[in-house]
Design an enzyme around this catalytic site. Structure first.
Site, PDB file in Angstrom:
ATOM      1  CB  THR A   1      39.704  20.522   6.035  1.00 41.62           C
ATOM      2  OG1 THR A   1      40.852  20.167   5.840  1.00 41.62           O
ATOM      3  CG2 THR A   1      38.603  19.505   5.165  1.00 41.62           C
TER       4      THR A   1
ATOM      5  CG  PHE B   1      34.224  12.627   3.399  1.00 42.09           C
ATOM      6  CD1 PHE B   1      35.058  12.737   2.662  1.00 42.09           C
ATOM      7  CD2 PHE B   1      33.893  12.461   4.896  1.00 42.09           C
ATOM      8  CE1 PHE B   1      36.434  12.837   3.189  1.00 42.09           C
ATOM      9  CE2 PHE B   1      35.974  12.405   5.488  1.00 42.09           C
ATOM     10  CZ  PHE B   1      36.033  12.355   4.957  1.00 42.09           C
TER      11      PHE B   1
ATOM     12  CE  LYS C   1      39.230  20.253  -2.711  1.00 38.17           C
ATOM     13  NZ  LYS C   1      38.765  19.999  -1.712  1.00 38.17           N
TER      14      LYS C   1
ATOM     15  NE  ARG D   1      48.957  21.579   6.001  1.00 38.33           N
ATOM     16  CZ  ARG D   1      47.620  20.116   4.893  1.00 38.33           C
ATOM     17  NH1 ARG D   1      47.855  19.729   3.325  1.00 38.33           N
ATOM     18  NH2 ARG D   1      46.766  19.944   5.636  1.00 38.33           N
TER      19      ARG D   1
ATOM     20  CG  HIS E   1      44.546  18.809  -3.101  1.00 37.22           C
ATOM     21  ND1 HIS E   1      44.247  17.681  -1.696  1.00 37.22           N
ATOM     22  CD2 HIS E   1      45.172  18.333  -3.129  1.00 37.22           C
ATOM     23  CE1 HIS E   1      44.691  16.846  -1.273  1.00 37.22           C
ATOM     24  NE2 HIS E   1      45.528  17.050  -2.885  1.00 37.22           N
TER      25      HIS E   1
END
Length: 578
Positions: free
Chosen positions: A529, A495, A448, A523, A556
């Protein structure tokens, strides 16, 4: 006035550092050392035996006991990550013998023999012979040493030899060892042990068709054997050349000045072949070295880190998951990948296709489809052979009878006639079986904007260190349309708008990552998260180390293979994902 209670002298000295170990070796007399792992502590099962020995030989004042933690002492590094108890015997600062496992009779026998020998020496009835120190450390393991050996074109070969019970009981071990050395060989390690039936049958497999083989197996189990690691420098081939010794020593030659015509009563004409059994091929010798001396390392290049497949079947997983996972960890394995799945009948038939026509297959099929199965990719040095050795015989009845300490015997489930654990038989099988459960995959990954700006190089390093191949990569700012596509599942949540804004505030690094089980592995590397949760449960994950908050959480990734394919096609167009 009450008298003060006399302070009890501890039975065993506690050694937890290399300095304390070195100091212990300065002690005169006999020291029996319990080598233990930090996670399990010293062996309590033999404390009563040791205390009785201390009492029986208290007047001699030569017998001492100690416990030493392998994890903190560099000298004991070869014994780390091994759940089997180990007892070392030191005489005047030299480690001369070893007993593996809780073998109280053998420990008592060795201590008694050593104390009696010290009594004879003290009484002037016997001269102290030169002590041969047991070698259990790495030999020629440095790159420099390996290079030097290559330059000299000499290869140090290793093989395993067994001195039979009758010669051990008659006290001929040292004489036979001396004869071996006089023949030009060297002994790098030695250990007296009661061989199991399985060990005997494996070592002497070449003789199994002989009519008296069953009687021979019973004879070999009748008392302790002496197992040796034997070496000799040769330009080619491996150590045996052993059978040539029959010809070399079939007639007595003129004795050399430093070599007596007979050694302790043994005639030179007596062949070593009849005194010490040795494997006849490189393959057999190498396999037996790992079988009898798993902690003996020839060189660093021989310590291959391998990957093998392990399966914990549904019943065992349900009843004793924590216990078996702890055993796997305790035996030095690392879990590279894992997957918990409920197998379909087709999957079981495909994986066990070679067993479909066997009588036991219906039971196996029923077991394997009865609930979740845990599939593991385990790594460590010599992982395939080590895991197979721990598992024991495939047939449950044989495992319980012949090798009750094996995992299949210890984790047998009542009223279930098949074993509960699987392991790959060879490296080739391991690769095929791992590909069955952990196929090569591609997944979609994105760094990100906030993390790409501040931690791009650090995150890319973690990606590469984790074994991912970067199939495609580009750096660009996401449009609102692209961000909305990636987070379509969150549309309408409170959000959502803030998340889309975070994703479009600067350039992102967009990648296609390839690896076995890539979706789950990525993952796992990302972590939870919420960065705060990641710091608690996955401190080495990317989000634990580089995330700002739950929205700007660094990276992500796709949630499943289908999602990965859609995201890759959306970001890069139609590409080959095979």
């Amino acid at each position: 006035m009450a008298s003060k209670k006399k302070k009890e002298i501890p039975l065993q000295d506690i050694i937890t550092s290399q300095n304390q170990w070195d100091e212990m070796l300065q002690k005169n007399g006999i020291v029996v050392i319990d080598v233990y792992q930090a996670w399990c502590g010293p062996c309590k099962a033999v404390t009563g035996v040791l205390r009785k020995l201390k009492t029986d030989f208290s007047e001699d004042n030569v017998l001492h006991f100690a416990v030493a933690e392998a994890d903190r002492i560099e000298t004991l590094k070869p014994f780390r990550n091994n759940c089997e108890p180990v007892f070392l015997f030191s005489v005047n600062g030299k480690i001369i013998d070893i007993v593996r496992g809780v073998n109280a009779p053998l420990i008592v026998q060795k201590v008694t023999e050593l104390v009696q020998e010290e009594r004879q020496i003290a009484a002037g009835e016997k001269e102290r012979s030169e002590l041969v120190e047991l070698v259990f450390l790495e030999e020629n393991s440095s790159e420099e040493t390996v290079g030097e050996a290559a330059d000299e074109e000499e290869i140090l070969r290793y093989s395993v030899g067994i001195i039979k019970p009758n010669d051990v009981l008659e006290g001929r071990v040292e004489e036979i060892k001396q004869k071996i050395r006089h023949a030009g060989f060297d002994i790098k390690a030695a250990e007296e042990k009661m061989l199991t039936e399985e060990q005997i049958r494996v070592f002497y497999a070449r003789n199994k068709e002989k009519p008296d083989f069953e009687d021979f197996v019973q004879f070999m189990m009748s008392g302790p054997c002496h197992v040796l690691v034997i070496t000799k420098k040769k330009e080619t081939d491996t150590i045996p050349h052993w059978k040539e010794l029959h010809e070399e020593h079939s007639a007595p030659d003129e004795p050399e000045p430093d070599k007596p015509e007979s050694v302790g009563g043994l005639e030179e004409a007596e062949s070593l072949v009849s005194l010490c059994d040795v494997q006849d091929s490189v393959e057999d010798a190498s396999r037996q070295l790992g079988f009898f001396f798993p902690n003996f390392h020839i060189s660093k290049k021989d310590q291959q880190v391998e990957k093998t497949l392990a399966i914990i079947r549904p019943t065992l997983l349900k009843e004793r998951r924590k216990s078996i996972m702890q055993r796997i960890h305790d035996d030095g394995f690392k879990i590279a990948m894992q997957k918990e799945i409920i197998l379909s009948e087709d999957q079981v038939r495909a994986f066990y296709k070679e067993h479909v026509n066997e009588d036991y297959f219906p039971v196996l099929l029923e077991q394997m489809t009865s609930g979740p199965t845990l599939v593991l990719a385990l790594t460590r040095e010599n992982a395939v052979a080590h895991w197979r050795s721990l598992l024991g015989p495939k047939v449950l009845e044989e495992a319980c009878k012949e090798n009750p300490d094996s995992l299949r015997a210890q984790y047998a489930v009542d009223n279930v006639p098949i074993n509960q654990l699987h392991g790959s038989s060879t490296l080739d099988d391991a690769q095929k079986e791992l590909e069955f459960f952990f196929p090569q995959e591609q997944t979609f990954a994105l760094i990100k904007p906030d993390a790409a700006k501040n931690y791009k190089d650090d995150i890319m390093k973690k990606v590469k260190d984790a074994g991912f191949n970067i199939s495609r990569i580009k750096e660009e700012s996401l449009s609102r349309e692209m961000a909305a596509q990636f987070y379509k599942d969150h549309e309408g949540k409170p959000f959502y708008e803030q998340l889309v804004s975070c994703m479009t505030e600067g350039p992102s690094v967009i990648m296609v990552l390839s690896k076995e089980n890539a979706v789950e592995e990525w993952r796992k590397l990302m972590g939870p998260t919420d960065p705060e949760e990641a710091k608690k449960t996955s401190p080495q994950s990317i989000r634990a180390q580089f995330a700002h908050d739950i929205l700007s959480n660094a990276v992500h990734g796709s949630s499943n293979v289908e999602h990965a394919l859609k995201s890759i096609q959306f970001a890069f167009g139609e590409i080959n994902t095979d």
